[in-house]
Design a protein around this motif. Structure first.
Motif, PDB file in Angstrom:
ATOM      1  N   THR A 112       0.935  -1.123  -0.062  1.00  0.00           N
ATOM      2  CA  THR A 112      -0.094  -0.083   0.000  1.00  0.00           C
ATOM      3  C   THR A 112       0.882   1.369  -0.049  1.00  0.00           C
ATOM      4  O   THR A 112       2.164   1.070   0.132  1.00  0.00           O
ATOM      5  CB  THR A 112      -1.045  -0.105   1.248  1.00  0.00           C
ATOM      6  OG1 THR A 112      -0.059   0.151   2.405  1.00  0.00           O
ATOM      7  CG2 THR A 112      -1.944  -1.284   1.209  1.00  0.00           C
ATOM      8  N   CYS A 113       0.336   2.453  -0.466  1.00  0.00           N
ATOM      9  CA  CYS A 113       1.178   3.549  -0.410  1.00  0.00           C
ATOM     10  C   CYS A 113       0.642   4.921  -0.293  1.00  0.00           C
ATOM     11  O   CYS A 113      -0.879   4.747  -0.398  1.00  0.00           O
ATOM     12  CB  CYS A 113       2.040   3.366  -1.747  1.00  0.00           C
ATOM     13  SG  CYS A 113       1.020   3.583  -3.103  1.00  0.00           S
ATOM     14  N   GLY A 114       0.901   6.009  -0.360  1.00  0.00           N
ATOM     15  CA  GLY A 114       0.456   7.218  -0.608  1.00  0.00           C
ATOM     16  C   GLY A 114       0.430   7.577  -2.110  1.00  0.00           C
ATOM     17  O   GLY A 114       1.534   7.302  -2.640  1.00  0.00           O
ATOM     18  N   ARG A 231       5.062  13.736   6.608  1.00  0.00           N
ATOM     19  CA  ARG A 231       3.925  13.992   7.392  1.00  0.00           C
ATOM     20  C   ARG A 231       4.165  15.049   8.626  1.00  0.00           C
ATOM     21  O   ARG A 231       5.441  14.742   9.296  1.00  0.00           O
ATOM     22  CB  ARG A 231       3.297  12.673   7.815  1.00  0.00           C
ATOM     23  CG  ARG A 231       2.885  11.824   6.871  1.00  0.00           C
ATOM     24  CD  ARG A 231       2.183  10.441   7.450  1.00  0.00           C
ATOM     25  NE  ARG A 231       1.013  10.115   6.577  1.00  0.00           N
ATOM     26  CZ  ARG A 231       1.301   9.020   5.667  1.00  0.00           C
ATOM     27  NH1 ARG A 231       2.591   8.701   5.278  1.00  0.00           N
ATOM     28  NH2 ARG A 231       0.336   8.574   4.947  1.00  0.00           N
ATOM     29  N   MET A 259       7.617   2.355   1.549  1.00  0.00           N
ATOM     30  CA  MET A 259       8.986   2.236   2.461  1.00  0.00           C
ATOM     31  C   MET A 259       9.685   0.922   1.882  1.00  0.00           C
ATOM     32  O   MET A 259      10.684   0.597   2.483  1.00  0.00           O
ATOM     33  CB  MET A 259       8.298   1.668   3.808  1.00  0.00           C
ATOM     34  CG  MET A 259       7.621   3.170   4.425  1.00  0.00           C
ATOM     35  SD  MET A 259       7.304   2.972   5.982  1.00  0.00           S
ATOM     36  CE  MET A 259       8.647   2.721   6.978  1.00  0.00           C
ATOM     37  N   ARG A 287      -1.756  12.218  -0.763  1.00  0.00           N
ATOM     38  CA  ARG A 287      -1.141  13.247   0.054  1.00  0.00           C
ATOM     39  C   ARG A 287      -1.457  14.467  -0.377  1.00  0.00           C
ATOM     40  O   ARG A 287      -1.178  15.273   0.343  1.00  0.00           O
ATOM     41  CB  ARG A 287       0.465  12.790  -0.269  1.00  0.00           C
ATOM     42  CG  ARG A 287       0.506  11.297   0.373  1.00  0.00           C
ATOM     43  CD  ARG A 287       0.324  11.121   1.808  1.00  0.00           C
ATOM     44  NE  ARG A 287       0.727  12.062   2.791  1.00  0.00           N
ATOM     45  CZ  ARG A 287       1.901  12.157   3.119  1.00  0.00           C
ATOM     46  NH1 ARG A 287       2.758  11.578   2.760  1.00  0.00           N
ATOM     47  NH2 ARG A 287       2.278  13.245   4.082  1.00  0.00           N
TER      48      ARG A 287
HETATM   49  N1  URA Z   1       2.130   3.217   3.171  1.00  0.00           N
HETATM   50  C1  URA Z   1       3.204   4.355   3.387  1.00  0.00           C
HETATM   51  O1  URA Z   1       4.222   3.869   3.399  1.00  0.00           O
HETATM   52  N2  URA Z   1       2.752   5.349   3.299  1.00  0.00           N
HETATM   53  C2  URA Z   1       1.302   6.027   2.876  1.00  0.00           C
HETATM   54  O2  URA Z   1       1.105   7.093   2.761  1.00  0.00           O
HETATM   55  C3  URA Z   1       0.376   4.983   3.030  1.00  0.00           C
HETATM   56  C4  URA Z   1       0.777   3.636   3.108  1.00  0.00           C
END
Ligand code: URA
Ligand code: R1P
Length: 330
Positions: A112-114, A231, A259, A287
């Motif tokens: 998952t990610c931003g 953040r 990450m 974001r």
């Molecule tokens: N995982 C992350 O590392 N960043 C995010 O914003 C969402 C999930």
């Protein structure tokens, strides 16, 4: 019983099991789906071919909490490995799996990610076709902010450090000199993804969720979920208010921020041609708008992303080496 490890350089136990993942040759397939959590690994294992009589799925949870599940997808052996979070954990996963698999490997990360900028939006599948950059908080920046800091050697503090009693004015200036040009967050040059695996994954993802929900571009992998992902908060002096803006300005093709992908691609690049790798993430956060995906929607997206990843994994050509005679999936 407690295992006994031999060889401090690359510890394995008496059965040949690796130190953190706890697997040995014959238990891991050359095609690996790396996912962040144990729950995601278990969920995606439901996509594997039903186990044949006398040939159950292989499952092993290591003492460090890494789960490996090996079975078949469309008849081809695959392993799903829970990787946890951050670059050191991805380092364990790539190096320790490399040590127990014969021949060329393919590794796809589904995370998952931003989503950093449009057109990437909540719930999209973001693919690191353009590779990945690393973002690291540089603690020396803060060390050198302290006026009492005194470089211990002539230029030990950094590129312009002048040391004690320097011509341009003693301790504080020594630190100032060392600080010159230093930024609180360092970004690396991009490392590439495997172009063949990236193209396969993009095509499979588009087939599963539709092309308007797949975005290809550059990934950034940070060494924190917080500071080095921009953040902000009042508890720490993070100096990261401008970080996201700077990243987007410097990398117009940046789509995802998470990450682990950088570590995977960097190790694949250094694997002497033995690992093909790519990363894909479900956009969990926007974001640019501060929206966060409703968690109940995540499972369906993990299944979609996992289906695309498994299809790409089993279709990418690998130089074949016969599996070890002991392979549980052979
Ligand atoms: N995982 C992350 O590392 N960043 C995010 O914003 C969402 C999930
Ligand atoms: C942070 O919440 C974690 O989520 C992302 C980041 O890369 C980090 O590992 O990926 P996963 O969902 O795969 O864990």
């Amino acid at each position: 019983h407690k295992p006994i490890y031999k060889n401090a350089n690359f510890p394995t136990d008496a059965e040949g099991r690796t130190y953190h993942l706890g697997t040995k040759e014959g238990e891991v397939a050359p095609r690996i789906l790396s996912v962040g959590s144990v729950g995601r690994a278990q969920l995606l294992s439901t996509l594997l071919d039903p186990p044949a009589p006398g040939r159950p799925l292989f499952q092993r949870m290591s003492s460090r909490g890494f789960l490996t599940i090996t079975g078949r997808y469309e008849g081809e052996p695959v392993s799903i490995v829970s990787t946890h979070m951050g670059q050191p954990n991805m380092d364990f996963v790539v190096r320790e799996n490399r040590a127990v698999v014969q021949g060329q490997m393919a590794i796809v990360r589904l995370g998952t990610c931003g989503a950093v900028q449009r057109p990437a939006k909540l719930g999209d599948l973001l693919i690191a076709t353009h590779g990945s950059i690393a973002i690291r908080r540089d603690p020396d920046y803060w060390t050198l902010l302290e006026s009492s800091y005194e470089p211990s050697h002539g230029n030990g503090g950094g590129e312009n450090g002048n040391g004690k009693g320097s011509a341009n004015g003693g301790h504080a200036n020594g630190a100032n000199g060392a600080r010159a040009g230093r930024k609180p967050y360092a970004t690396s040059l991009p490392v590439p993804a495997d172009p063949q695996l990236a193209a396969l994954l993009a095509a499979e993802a588009a087939a599963v969720v539709g092309p308007d929900r797949v975005v290809e571009g550059l990934n950034a992998s940070a060494d924190s979920f917080y500071s080095s992902q921009g953040r902000t908060g009042s508890d720490f002096d993070d100096r990261n208010e401008g970080l996201l803006g700077e990243l987007v300005a410097a990398h117009p093709d940046l789509v995802s921020l998470e990450m682990e992908t950088f570590q995977l691609l960097d190790l694949a690049r250094c694997s002497k041609g033995s690992i093909k790798a790519i990363g894909m993430c479900v956009a969990l956060a926007e974001r640019y708008s501060n929206a966060f995906l409703e968690y109940r929607k995540l499972e369906e997206l993990e299944i979609s992303g996992g289906t695309a990843a498994l299809r790409a994994l089993v279709h990418v050509p690998l130089e074949r080496t016969p599996p070890a005679a002991t392979a549980s999936w052979a």
